[in-house]
Design a protein around this motif. Structure first.
Motif: not given
Lengths: 162, 152
Positions: A115-128, A154-159, B114-119
């Protein structure tokens, strides 16, 4: 607010410009930020139930004074994340060591980091800013280059999961 | 019931000409004497007519049997086809369900990993903000005032 996606939706409302104003976000949440030069090197910061010196919420965020600015920003964002997600899970104060570990589980610490990463590096700003390299992005977001690299990974993996 | 009727028809077809012939033989002499004895040609005609009747009855019986057999074969073929299709569909469904289950379990495992990797990546953020010798472009400055309880 103990749900991660709710917390993200909340902080997204205060990310209209870069770098993200973490002090302003803390103020909106009623959290008072303090610096301390008394905190030892092994402590990054803490979130404290502090009726005397805290903000309207009754909480203070205390960051280690000698730390670099970007680290202090991350510490503030990390403590905001703890406040939004885990404030019912500790009594008194929650002290984060230099590796942002506390009495909470590593799963909850990972959640606060996310969440700290999301606060400092918002996902909606990252690709701009496709033309900017990590150094330029780090300056724009006021974080370290390594943080930008981790965030992109991290964003690449989550996407890929979605 | 149908078999009993068929048997009755057969007995009738065979028994009727025999009964006619036997009845003629046992008629009283006075009645027989009053009727002129049939000639050879008439006798043959009578026998052939009776035979024709018997054959017709037999044809009807065989026809009935054919219809019954056709219906039996038809229903048996339909049942066999249904069983065959059911078996094939069951097999295909089982295979498809197993495939889907397998896909779902693989997806779950991939999502978990993938979730583990992201964590794991999230836990790396602290190392991205070193406390000393920071390779940073941003000028260091205070973010807030000194905590009052720490002031001397």
């Amino acid at each position: 607010m103990s749900n991660f996606s709710d917390a993200v939706a909340f902080v997204n409302r205060f990310q209209k410009e870069l770098p993200v104003n973490v002090e302003g976000l803390a103020g909106v949440l009623g959290l008072k930020i303090w610096e301390s030069h008394q905190l030892p090197e092994g402590i990054a910061g803490k979130l404290k139930r502090d009726p005397r010196n805290g903000g309207p919420s009754g909480f203070s965020i205390i960051v280690r004074g000698p730390d670099p600015l970007v680290r202090k920003r991350f510490t503030v964002a990390h403590e905001i994340a703890h406040y939004l997600l885990h404030k019912t899970r500790f009594i008194g104060e929650l002290v984060d060591d230099a590796l942002y570990r506390s009495t909470l589980s590593s799963k909850l610490e990972a959640e606060a980091n996310a969440l700290a990463a999301e606060i400092l590096m918002p996902e909606h700003w990252m690709g701009r800013f496709p033309s900017l390299d990590n150094a330029a992005l780090a300056e724009k977001f006021q974080v370290s280059q390594e943080a930008i690299r981790i965030r992109v990974d991290s964003l690449t993996r989550r996407r890929a999961l979605a | 019931m149908r078999k009993i009727l068929s048997l009755a028809a057969l007995v009738f077809c065979i028994g009727f000409p025999i009964a006619l012939w036997e009845g003629y033989r046992f008629l009283p002499k006075s009645v027989v004497g009053a009727v002129p004895a049939p000639s050879f040609a008439e006798g043959v005609t009578i026998v052939l007519a009776a035979l024709a009747i018997v054959l017709a009855c037999l044809a009807l019986f065989v026809g009935g049997l054919a219809i019954w057999g056709y219906q039996s074969i038809k229903s048996e073929a339909a049942a066999a086809a249904e069983r065959g299709v059911q078996k094939a569909v069951d097999g295909a469904l089982k295979e498809e369900i197993a495939k889907k289950l397998n896909e779902a379990s693989i997806k779950r495992a991939v999502a978990r990993e993938a979730n583990n990797a992201a964590q794991y990546l999230d836990l790396q953020y602290p190392s991205a903000f070193p406390a000393a010798d920071p390779p940073l472009q941003v000028e260091d400055k205070a973010i807030a005032t000194e905590y009052p309880e720490d002031k001397p």
